[in-house]
Enzyme design. Structure first.
Site, PDB file in Angstrom:
ATOM      1  N   GLY A   1     -22.037   4.724 -59.590  1.00 47.08           N
ATOM      2  CA  GLY A   1     -20.938   5.305 -58.812  1.00 47.08           C
ATOM      3  C   GLY A   1     -19.909   5.949 -59.724  1.00 47.08           C
TER       4      GLY A   1
ATOM      5  NE  ARG B   1     -25.062   3.746 -56.419  1.00 52.71           N
ATOM      6  CZ  ARG B   1     -24.034   3.170 -57.026  1.00 52.71           C
ATOM      7  NH1 ARG B   1     -24.183   2.624 -58.209  1.00 52.71           N
ATOM      8  NH2 ARG B   1     -22.857   3.143 -56.449  1.00 52.71           N
TER       9      ARG B   1
ATOM     10  CG  ASP C   1     -24.639  -5.759 -63.446  1.00 52.56           C
ATOM     11  OD1 ASP C   1     -24.621  -6.199 -64.603  1.00 52.56           O
ATOM     12  OD2 ASP C   1     -25.290  -6.281 -62.506  1.00 52.56           O
TER      13      ASP C   1
ATOM     14  CB  THR D   1     -17.346  -1.041 -61.981  1.00 55.05           C
ATOM     15  OG1 THR D   1     -17.091  -1.363 -60.613  1.00 55.05           O
ATOM     16  CG2 THR D   1     -17.015  -2.269 -62.806  1.00 55.05           C
TER      17      THR D   1
ATOM     18  CG  ASP E   1     -16.474  -2.687 -57.134  1.00 55.34           C
ATOM     19  OD1 ASP E   1     -15.647  -1.999 -56.509  1.00 55.34           O
ATOM     20  OD2 ASP E   1     -17.676  -2.755 -56.818  1.00 55.34           O
TER      21      ASP E   1
ATOM     22  CG  ASP F   1     -18.002  -6.121 -60.235  1.00 52.10           C
ATOM     23  OD1 ASP F   1     -18.107  -5.231 -61.097  1.00 52.10           O
ATOM     24  OD2 ASP F   1     -18.704  -6.146 -59.197  1.00 52.10           O
TER      25      ASP F   1
ATOM     26  NE  ARG G   1     -22.826  -3.394 -53.859  1.00 52.64           N
ATOM     27  CZ  ARG G   1     -23.700  -3.288 -52.861  1.00 52.64           C
ATOM     28  NH1 ARG G   1     -24.494  -4.297 -52.563  1.00 52.64           N
ATOM     29  NH2 ARG G   1     -23.805  -2.183 -52.180  1.00 52.64           N
TER      30      ARG G   1
END
Ligand code: F6P
Length: 343
Positions: free
Chosen positions: A11, A73, A105, A127, A129, A131, A173
């Site tokens: 992404g 991706r 990841d 990211t 996120d 994470d 997510r």
């Protein structure tokens, strides 16, 4: 002169262009390195689709969202044309001495596998996120939090005016970093994250408490949040290219349930891709630039199999394996602290 290829995969994320620029500037001015960009992530690597990346090509790009190289991706092992032997030939033909993979990841897992199969790879974690376990922060996160906080502030004014409960769904997510930061920043009355399931009864108690004080309650929810009776995060959009369920929609599920239980008119907004686009914050530009400069130093040392990471205020080097498969969750004491102020 050593020549390296840069790819952005997964992404997109505000700050990617700052990494590209930081790498090229440090590499060309400090280490005498040359660069090319692979177009559209690993697809460009597998098919040898490159574009030149010199100082002029990266001029002024840090302030731009997205990635000038394009992303996808695409998995380097998933296509018949992929795999390490083909990639070795591509690199030889294009006279490229090593590859910088910038991604999350999945990208780091693929980079690590390529590295173990003999391809000179290094990595930069990315990211929105936030994470990835290996690094304290990823660039893109700060921008996403600013956008989510702005959206929450706006929802609060319309919610207050109508005495409505407003549900704001943000990305996240596996981890609720964007939700918890934007929730605390905007004074959300409830913040729901994947790490901490809450019952509908409890959520409705908080909503009612806030409404009783004359406020339009704001519920911040991460896309990966589950109610205790749900087996998995809500998904009705099929799978992505990595066979992961495409998330999104839990806000629309919660809103009618909250309305039904509390009798308070409730509306849901899904922020979606808006939180990944647009101008990066200064923090993300600085972190991206520092990561880019640091990865050029890693190349100069031939330190293959390493990625850069932020530890405290320092940029450090860590093996790919430190990042792959280790989700960095919101610590429960952070959540408990925020939860004490819900309602
Ligand atoms: O970058 C991670 C992420 O933002 C997740 O929170 C989200 O589930 C995913 O990207 C969606 O992105 P795409 O539709 O591009 O796969």
């Amino acid at each position: 002169m050593a020549r390296y290829g840069i790819l952005t995969s997964g992404g997109d994320c505000p700050g990617l262009n700052a990494v590209i620029r930081g790498t090229v500037l440090q590499g060309t001015t400090v280490h005498g390195q040359e660069f090319v960009g692979f177009r559209d992530g690993y697809r460009g690597l597998v098919y040898g689709d490159i574009r030149p990346l010199n100082r002029l090509a990266v001029r002024g790009i840090s302030r731009n969202g997205g990635t000038i190289l394009g992303t996808s991706r695409f998995g380097p092992y998933s296509e018949p044309d992929g795999g390490p032997e083909n990639i070795k030939k591509v690199l030889e033909r294009l006279e490229i001495d090593g590859v910088i993979a910038i991604g999350g990841d999945g990208t780091m897992a693929a980079a690590n596998r390529l590295y173990e199969d003999g391809i000179p790879m290094v990595g930069v974690p990315k990211t929105i996120d936030n994470d990835l376990e290996a690094t304290d922060f990823t660039f893109g996160f700060s921008t996403a939090v600013e956008i989510a906080t702005d959206a929450a502030d706006r929802l609060r004014t319309t919610g207050d005016s109508h005495q409505r409960c407003m549900v704001l769904e943000v990305m996240g997510r596996h981890a609720g970093w964007i939700a918890i930061y934007a929730g605390v920043a905007s004074g959300a009355h409830v913040t729901l994250i994947p790490e901490a399931p809450e019952t509908l009864d409890q959520i409705c108690r908080w909503v009612t408490e806030a409404a009783e004080r004359g406020r339009g309650p704001l519920v911040m929810v991460a896309e990966g949040f589950t109610l205790p009776e749900m087996d998995d995060a809500y998904s009705d959009k099929g799978l992505d290219e990595f066979d992961r369920p495409r998330l999104g929609g839990i806000g629309e599920i919660l809103a009618p349930l909250i309305q039904e239980r509390t009798g308070i008119q409730t509306r849901a907004t899904t922020l979606g891709y808006i939180q990944r686009g647009g101008v990066p914050t200064a923090f993300d530009r600085v972190l991206g630039t520092r990561f880019g400069q640091a990865i050029s130093d890693v190349l100069a040392d031939g330190d293959w199999g390493q990625m850069v990471a932020l530890r405290g205020t320092q940029i450090e080097r860590v093996p790919f394996t430190d990042a792959v498969g280790h989700t960095k969750s919101v610590p429960l004491d952070f959540y408990r602290g925020a939860r004490a102020l819900f309602g």
